[in-house]
Design an enzyme around this catalytic site. Structure first.
Site, PDB file in Angstrom:
ATOM      1  N   ARG A   4       0.847  -1.532   0.741  1.00 36.68           N
ATOM      2  CA  ARG A   4      -0.088  -0.166  -0.004  1.00 36.68           C
ATOM      3  C   ARG A   4       0.868   1.683   0.348  1.00 36.68           C
ATOM      4  O   ARG A   4       2.214   0.803   0.601  1.00 36.68           O
ATOM      5  CB  ARG A   4      -1.411   0.329   1.438  1.00 36.68           C
ATOM      6  CG  ARG A   4      -1.034  -0.423   2.521  1.00 36.68           C
ATOM      7  CD  ARG A   4      -1.649  -0.682   3.194  1.00 36.68           C
ATOM      8  NE  ARG A   4      -2.892  -1.444   3.495  1.00 36.68           N
ATOM      9  CZ  ARG A   4      -1.533  -2.198   4.767  1.00 36.68           C
ATOM     10  NH1 ARG A   4      -1.442  -2.252   5.370  1.00 36.68           N
ATOM     11  NH2 ARG A   4      -2.730  -3.782   5.239  1.00 36.68           N
ATOM     12  N   GLU A  13      12.806 -18.748  14.409  1.00 39.01           N
ATOM     13  CA  GLU A  13      12.449 -19.317  13.495  1.00 39.01           C
ATOM     14  C   GLU A  13      13.384 -20.205  12.587  1.00 39.01           C
ATOM     15  O   GLU A  13      13.979 -19.064  12.238  1.00 39.01           O
ATOM     16  CB  GLU A  13      10.893 -18.631  12.886  1.00 39.01           C
ATOM     17  CG  GLU A  13      10.040 -19.444  12.190  1.00 39.01           C
ATOM     18  CD  GLU A  13       8.459 -19.463  11.779  1.00 39.01           C
ATOM     19  OE1 GLU A  13       8.307 -18.135  12.880  1.00 39.01           O
ATOM     20  OE2 GLU A  13       8.240 -19.135  10.889  1.00 39.01           O
TER      21      GLU A  13
END
Ligand code: UDP
Length: 366
Positions: A175, A299
């Site tokens: 955006r 992670e």
């Protein structure tokens, strides 16, 4: 005793189905091969903090019906996901928005950002993006692709961006406003008290047996129920007769730290190829925690091997074709419904899982 339904898998799909079935007066047995309910949205309390053991899950949807539905089982907080991305020594806001572009090019106005991106993609002549790289380049241009997408995506999926399907990147908003909300959805939040408590509430009126592998006891278990809702791996159900479906796995290193705030945000992505983890999650920030300690999880994406916990389906051409063969076999199994991320081999968001489970419940429980 014979149950109306044997539900294989105590994750979100199985729990929604079980709740609906119980509501309609059906008797169900839910089993799971793990020793806990809630599948990969399982959260465990550590030092008063709800830790997302199998990776961060942020609930978001634009479907009011699903939002109202899930709110029956938990109160949601007003957490809005706004991850940060680190590339070398540079810090950027995600998703790709005016904050990102302003930092990247030292500009202020949307028109300037649009012009820079247009300049970077003018020579590429991509009309219909055929893969993730083309999709990403045609949306955000060379700089953003190189710093924030390529390295992250290639370590996440263990594949070149040109070999990955474009739809993966379409999950991310782009955006030209100063808006760091990672999702475009109308509703968003984290269940107060954790996902495990939410699933527990769904399963309140259902019998549960944990630590049972359905496929190892298929005969006895089938004899106990009229119908089966199977949310496990579809290829394993059919003994891999059409080939093995590939998954991407993630491994977590959880750490309890003696400080109250480690990184100042719930999610920080490391987009460089050379940093071995893709992100660090600091769980307390999902719930605005005020504890003295903090829990972080690094992670690490990795290859998945048979027998390990599968995470992300890899929906490329080869795997989709293999899945299609299994889907045909599944359609012939008269007493079994295959559902959820593993049963349908789909990269599903939680709201979509609920939507599918409700659809199937409506059809099944008429
Ligand atoms: N992605 C990226 N850079 C980022 C974050 C995401 O390129 O910093 C891309 C990457 O290809 C990833 C996809 O966007 O696989 C979807 O990311 P998301 O965080 O939505 O995935 P999930 O939370 O399901 O792992």
């Amino acid at each position: 005793m014979k149950y109306d339904y044997l539900i294989v898998g105590a994750g979100l799909y199985g729990a929604v189905f079980a709740y609906e079935a119980a509501r309609k007066g059906k008797s169900c047995l839910v089993i799971d091969r793990r020793d806990h309910i809630a599948g990969n949205i399982y959260t465990k309390e550590i030092s008063g903090i709800q830790v997302h053991e199998y990776g961060a899950h942020i609930f978001h949807t634009s479907d009011k019906r699903i939002w109202d539905y899930i709110n029956r089982f938990a109160e949601f907080n007003n957490y809005i996901n706004s991850p940060m991305a680190v590339y070398q020594n540079e810090l950027y806001n995600l998703p790709f928005n005016m904050n990102t572009f302003s930092k990247m090019w030292n500009i202020r106005m949307p028109q300037e950002a649009k012009e820079i991106i247009a300049g970077q993609i003018a020579g590429l002549k991509i009309t219909e993006p055929k893969n993730l790289e083309e999709q990403a380049l045609s949306l955000v241009g060379e700089d953003v692709y190189r710093k924030l997408i390529k390295g992250y995506t290639e370590k996440q999926w263990g594949r070149d961006c040109r070999e990955l399907p474009a739809f993966i990147i379409k999950r991310l908003p782009l955006r030209f406003t100063y808006d760091n909300n990672y999702f475009n959805d109308r509703y968003q939040g984290i269940p107060i008290g954790g996902y495990t408590a939410m699933i527990k509430k769904m399963l309140e009126n259902t019998e549960i047996k944990l630590g049972i592998d359905y496929l190892e006891h298929r005969m006895e278990l089938n004899a106990m129920a009229e119908r089966v809702i199977y949310t496990g791996q579809i290829d394993r159900y059919f003994d891999y007769c059409e080939g093995v479906l590939a998954y991407r796995m993630v491994r977590f290193e959880h750490e309890i730290l003696d400080c109250d705030n480690y990184q100042g945000n719930a999610v920080v992505n490391y987009t460089e190829r050379d940093v071995p983890y893709t992100r660090i999650i600091e769980h307390k920030h999902f719930e605005f925690g005020k504890q003295q300690k903090t829990v972080i999880s690094r992670e690490y994406p990795s290859e998945w091997h048979q027998g390990e916990e599968p995470y992300y389906p890899i929906n490329d051409e080869r795997n989709n074709a293999v899945y299609e063969a299994y889907r045909k076999l599944a359609a012939k199994e008269k007493n079994v419904v295959f559902g959820g991320r593993l049963g349908e081999y789909r990269y599903y968001d939680m709201d979509k899982v609920i939507g599918r489970a409700l659809e199937v419940a409506e059809r099944e429980l008429k």
